[in-house]
Design a protein around this motif. Sequence first.
Motif, PDB file in Angstrom:
ATOM      1  N   VAL A   2       0.846  -1.202   0.000  1.00 18.56           N
ATOM      2  CA  VAL A   2       0.000   0.000   0.000  1.00 18.56           C
ATOM      3  C   VAL A   2       0.875   1.244   0.000  1.00 18.56           C
ATOM      4  O   VAL A   2       0.610   2.217  -0.722  1.00 18.56           O
ATOM      5  CB  VAL A   2      -0.942  -0.006   1.225  1.00 18.56           C
ATOM      6  N   GLY A   3       1.931   1.213   0.829  1.00 16.60           N
ATOM      7  CA  GLY A   3       2.831   2.363   0.881  1.00 16.60           C
ATOM      8  C   GLY A   3       3.438   2.661  -0.480  1.00 16.60           C
ATOM      9  O   GLY A   3       3.482   3.830  -0.920  1.00 16.60           O
TER      10      GLY A   3
ATOM     11  N   LEU B 157       2.742  -5.166  -8.386  1.00 12.26           N
ATOM     12  CA  LEU B 157       2.238  -5.016  -7.013  1.00 12.26           C
ATOM     13  C   LEU B 157       0.955  -5.821  -6.814  1.00 12.26           C
ATOM     14  O   LEU B 157       0.742  -6.418  -5.750  1.00 12.26           O
ATOM     15  CB  LEU B 157       1.975  -3.535  -6.706  1.00 12.26           C
ATOM     16  N   MET B 158       0.095  -5.850  -7.841  1.00  9.92           N
ATOM     17  CA  MET B 158      -1.145  -6.620  -7.743  1.00  9.92           C
ATOM     18  C   MET B 158      -0.836  -8.108  -7.612  1.00  9.92           C
ATOM     19  O   MET B 158      -1.475  -8.829  -6.827  1.00  9.92           O
ATOM     20  CB  MET B 158      -2.030  -6.360  -8.958  1.00  9.92           C
TER      21      MET B 158
ATOM     22  N   GLU C 191      -8.019  -6.219   6.392  1.00 10.68           N
ATOM     23  CA  GLU C 191      -8.019  -6.545   4.968  1.00 10.68           C
ATOM     24  C   GLU C 191      -8.757  -5.507   4.124  1.00 10.68           C
ATOM     25  O   GLU C 191      -8.235  -5.000   3.127  1.00 10.68           O
ATOM     26  CB  GLU C 191      -8.626  -7.936   4.746  1.00 10.68           C
ATOM     27  N   ASP C 192      -9.987  -5.185   4.509  1.00  7.81           N
ATOM     28  CA  ASP C 192     -10.794  -4.269   3.691  1.00  7.81           C
ATOM     29  C   ASP C 192     -10.167  -2.877   3.632  1.00  7.81           C
ATOM     30  O   ASP C 192     -10.127  -2.245   2.567  1.00  7.81           O
ATOM     31  CB  ASP C 192     -12.218  -4.175   4.248  1.00  7.81           C
TER      32      ASP C 192
ATOM     33  N   ARG D 106      -6.327  -0.070  -3.700  1.00  6.21           N
ATOM     34  CA  ARG D 106      -7.111   0.160  -4.912  1.00  6.21           C
ATOM     35  C   ARG D 106      -7.263   1.649  -5.183  1.00  6.21           C
ATOM     36  O   ARG D 106      -7.223   2.090  -6.337  1.00  6.21           O
ATOM     37  CB  ARG D 106      -8.489  -0.500  -4.758  1.00  6.21           C
ATOM     38  N   GLY D 107      -7.426   2.415  -4.112  1.00  6.04           N
ATOM     39  CA  GLY D 107      -7.584   3.859  -4.281  1.00  6.04           C
ATOM     40  C   GLY D 107      -6.353   4.495  -4.901  1.00  6.04           C
ATOM     41  O   GLY D 107      -6.462   5.387  -5.763  1.00  6.04           O
ATOM     42  N   ALA D 108      -5.164   4.059  -4.469  1.00 10.08           N
ATOM     43  CA  ALA D 108      -3.926   4.608  -5.037  1.00 10.08           C
ATOM     44  C   ALA D 108      -3.835   4.287  -6.526  1.00 10.08           C
ATOM     45  O   ALA D 108      -3.473   5.144  -7.346  1.00 10.08           O
ATOM     46  CB  ALA D 108      -2.720   4.035  -4.294  1.00 10.08           C
TER      47      ALA D 108
END
Length: 409
Positions: free
Chosen positions: A206-207, A228-229, A243-244, A251-253
């Motif tokens: 995420v970072g 990354l995915m 998790e959520d 996903r937002g990034a």
Amino acid sequence: MSSDPWGRVDETGTVYVRTADGEQVVGSWQAGSPEEALAYFERKYEGLVVEIGLLEKRVKTTDLSAKDASAAIDHIREQVDAHHAVGDLEALKVRLDKLVETVDKRREERKQQRAKQSDEARHAKEALVVEAEELAQSDQWRAAGERLRALVDTWKGLPRLDRKSDDELWHRFSHARSAFSKRRKAHFASLDAQREEARRTKERLVGEAEALSGSTDWGPTAARYRELMAEWKAAGRAQREHEDDLWNRFRGAQDVFFAARSSVFAERDAEQTENLKLKEELAEEAEKLLPIGDLKSARAAFRAINERWEAIGHVPRDARPKVEGRMHAVERALQEAEETEWRRTNPEARARAAGLTGQLQAAVDKLRGQIDQARAQGNNAKADKLERELEGRQALLDQALKGLEEFGG
């Protein structure tokens, strides 16, 4: 003195009852008449009849235990044996004996029933133990756990066996439950560790995803997001409470980056569509130079068109081969015209062409002279052979003369 079929009272007031073993003293009666004495002891007999009848009914219709029934029979028998009543005491003894047989039969039936129930309970508990031991090895944690709890309820509803057998089976049953519980605890402890590791991995992903969200290096960044995915999927699931939130951030990034890229690409696509229109117009302008007439002016015109072409940016990839192919066709026509002009104006090439033509012309003239001479001498075979050779040399001469014409010779 008074008497009836089962007893009598003598003149002293002693009451007797008649039995198979002879008369037996029932008691002494001094309070009234002999008839009253017989009536009193006959009522005591009727009381015994009623008591026996009630006991027979209880034995047949209730769950009176054999122990209690035997005690009741013994109590009544003591009264019968004491001869304290006037009546058919032998008939009462017969009924009591039959009642004993009935009780003994019931006792045996119940003993067999208890043995059968015990055997059934043993088989049932053994089956529960076997199933519990199989479930102890299961990885279906929820289903197996629920089934084991149901087995406990079933066990509690079964009769107890003898202490040793019951304890042995319960020990196996309990051990199976404990083994399953231990394995499940270890599994979820391991799962918790894996989810914690997944959480740390996904926080790192995420970072990086958030750091890349503002990048304009579209190709490499999009490729990195795909990597990354893949790493995200390989990391496994984190704890439910994390998790959520982690996924929404991840996903937002990506959404921020790809929305920006889509906006830029949309502008680029619009620009490339306009570029395509301009290049198609230039290709059409270049095609009007064909066929090449004045090579010098055509070359200058094409150069000017090409400069304007190069100043225009990219066109959509799928349209590029067609529009560039049209320009390349004009460019090849110019190159061919230049090569033809060069050959035509090249002195060395012209000299070589003229020399070759002269040599071939001399050879042709010589062959014709030889043919005429052979005909004159009547040597037609030789003449025919020379004529076939002449045809080949003449063809080469014609080709050389055509090439010489290109030089204006």
